[in-house]
Design a protein around this motif. Structure first.
Motif, PDB file in Angstrom:
ATOM      1  N   UNK A  78      -3.846  67.505  -9.890  1.00 28.45           N
ATOM      2  CA  UNK A  78      -2.985  68.663  -9.623  1.00 28.45           C
ATOM      3  C   UNK A  78      -2.924  68.999  -8.152  1.00 28.45           C
ATOM      4  N   UNK A  79      -4.073  68.933  -7.475  1.00 30.08           N
ATOM      5  CA  UNK A  79      -4.105  69.212  -6.033  1.00 30.08           C
ATOM      6  C   UNK A  79      -3.322  68.167  -5.261  1.00 30.08           C
ATOM      7  N   UNK A  80      -3.427  66.897  -5.686  1.00 26.57           N
ATOM      8  CA  UNK A  80      -2.690  65.822  -5.012  1.00 26.57           C
ATOM      9  C   UNK A  80      -1.188  66.065  -5.140  1.00 26.57           C
ATOM     10  N   UNK A  81      -0.748  66.393  -6.353  1.00 22.60           N
ATOM     11  CA  UNK A  81       0.674  66.650  -6.553  1.00 22.60           C
ATOM     12  C   UNK A  81       1.138  67.851  -5.733  1.00 22.60           C
ATOM     13  N   UNK A  82       0.332  68.901  -5.690  1.00 20.45           N
ATOM     14  CA  UNK A  82       0.712  70.099  -4.939  1.00 20.45           C
ATOM     15  C   UNK A  82       0.869  69.790  -3.454  1.00 20.45           C
ATOM     16  N   UNK A  83      -0.046  69.006  -2.907  1.00 22.43           N
ATOM     17  CA  UNK A  83       0.034  68.641  -1.488  1.00 22.43           C
ATOM     18  C   UNK A  83       1.290  67.818  -1.217  1.00 22.43           C
ATOM     19  N   UNK A  84       1.599  66.879  -2.122  1.00 24.53           N
ATOM     20  CA  UNK A  84       2.796  66.047  -1.957  1.00 24.53           C
ATOM     21  C   UNK A  84       4.053  66.912  -1.921  1.00 24.53           C
ATOM     22  N   UNK A  85       4.181  67.805  -2.896  1.00 22.13           N
ATOM     23  CA  UNK A  85       5.394  68.610  -2.980  1.00 22.13           C
ATOM     24  C   UNK A  85       5.475  69.647  -1.857  1.00 22.13           C
ATOM     25  N   UNK A 132       8.016  75.732  -5.466  1.00 17.83           N
ATOM     26  CA  UNK A 132       7.887  76.073  -6.879  1.00 17.83           C
ATOM     27  C   UNK A 132       7.382  74.884  -7.685  1.00 17.83           C
ATOM     28  N   UNK A 133       7.864  73.685  -7.352  1.00 16.11           N
ATOM     29  CA  UNK A 133       7.383  72.487  -8.039  1.00 16.11           C
ATOM     30  C   UNK A 133       5.881  72.308  -7.807  1.00 16.11           C
ATOM     31  N   UNK A 134       5.459  72.513  -6.556  1.00 19.47           N
ATOM     32  CA  UNK A 134       4.033  72.387  -6.239  1.00 19.47           C
ATOM     33  C   UNK A 134       3.209  73.398  -7.023  1.00 19.47           C
ATOM     34  N   UNK A 135       3.698  74.634  -7.110  1.00 18.84           N
ATOM     35  CA  UNK A 135       2.963  75.685  -7.822  1.00 18.84           C
ATOM     36  C   UNK A 135       2.864  75.374  -9.310  1.00 18.84           C
ATOM     37  N   UNK A 136       4.006  74.984  -9.907  1.00 18.26           N
ATOM     38  CA  UNK A 136       4.000  74.682 -11.341  1.00 18.26           C
ATOM     39  C   UNK A 136       3.125  73.471 -11.651  1.00 18.26           C
ATOM     40  N   UNK A 137       3.079  72.510 -10.740  1.00 18.13           N
ATOM     41  CA  UNK A 137       2.240  71.327 -10.957  1.00 18.13           C
ATOM     42  C   UNK A 137       0.760  71.672 -10.916  1.00 18.13           C
ATOM     43  N   UNK A 138       0.417  72.691 -10.141  1.00 17.80           N
ATOM     44  CA  UNK A 138      -0.990  73.035  -9.945  1.00 17.80           C
ATOM     45  C   UNK A 138      -1.513  74.034 -10.982  1.00 17.80           C
TER      46      UNK A 138
END
Length: 250
Positions: A78-85, A132-138
């Protein structure tokens, strides 16, 4: 001899002042092109990091939209995805802001400035959507997600909630692509007339917009047309960087 030397020195001094003035005049525009170009490359580079996340998810057992127990086996995805987005959002904000300023410098009419603000607004909405994508992913990897294991102990219920969260992420991502599509249209039209982009980049923009509209024509199709918008950002970003280098040489 002294008169000739003084004349030559004065001529050089005048030429140096002219060169400095020319550099000072072109410097803000050069920096804007560089900022827009780097922002575009950062955004696309961040997006291309997604396969890494997919590989991490695929290495874990179970469904991508599995249970909380399965997510706890990969707590940092989740953290990896948030950083990417978030990287995409930062890059896109730079790309949109700098490219919009470049267009405004070349177009000064009242109507042109109004439509320019519309195109810039679309771009900023597109960039903000990735926050928003980063937040929802995390979210599933926060204490709220952890509490779901107690609130909804059943595996089927947990999978339903996580799948609904995936719907939300997709919706935010599509909002981001639609916003960028509006900004691509702005750059392909007003940007081309202002001399910020040429016909090749403009044609890529029109193609990206056409690809973005495919899901409207083909129901239930995968939103792969959204990738065309990021391809436009990549092409425009490279063009902006090349333009900034030409300005520096000149």
């Amino acid at each position: 001899m002294s008169t000739s030397s003084a004349s030559t020195s004065a001529s050089r001094s005048g030429a140096e002042r002219t060169d400095r003035a020319a550099r000072a005049t072109s410097s803000p525009e050069q920096r804007l092109y560089r900022t827009a170009g780097l922002g575009g490359l950062i955004a696309v580079g961040s997006w291309l990091a997604q396969p890494v996340v997919i590989a991490v998810l695929a290495s874990a057992e179970g469904n991508e939209f599995g249970t909380m127990a399965q997510l706890q086996d990969r707590p940092y995805s989740g953290a990896i995805e948030a950083v990417i987005f978030l990287g995409m959002a930062v890059g896109l904000f730079a790309f949109v802001g700098a490219s919009s300023r470049l267009v405004r410098r070349g177009r000064t009419g009242a109507d042109e400035l109004t439509w320019g603000r519309v195109g810039e607004a679309f771009g900023h909405v597109g960039a903000a959507a990735w926050i928003a994508v980063a937040s929802a992913s995390f979210v599933p990897f926060t204490s709220v997600g952890l509490g779901m294991a107690e609130t909804l102990p059943g595996a089927t219920a947990q999978m339903a909630v996580l799948y609904a969260n995936a719907f939300l992420i997709t919706a935010f991502g599509l909002a981001g692509m639609i916003g960028l599509g509006g900004h691509a249209m702005f750059l392909a039209t007003a940007g081309r007339r202002a001399g910020v982009v040429g016909w090749p980049v403009a044609l890529v923009g029109f193609g990206a917009i056409a690809a973005l509209a495919v899901p409207l024509i083909v129901p239930f199709s995968a939103p792969w047309g959204a990738v065309g918008v990021l391809f436009f950002v990549l092409v425009a970003g490279v063009a902006f960087l090349l333009r900034s280098r030409r300005a520096a040489v000149e």
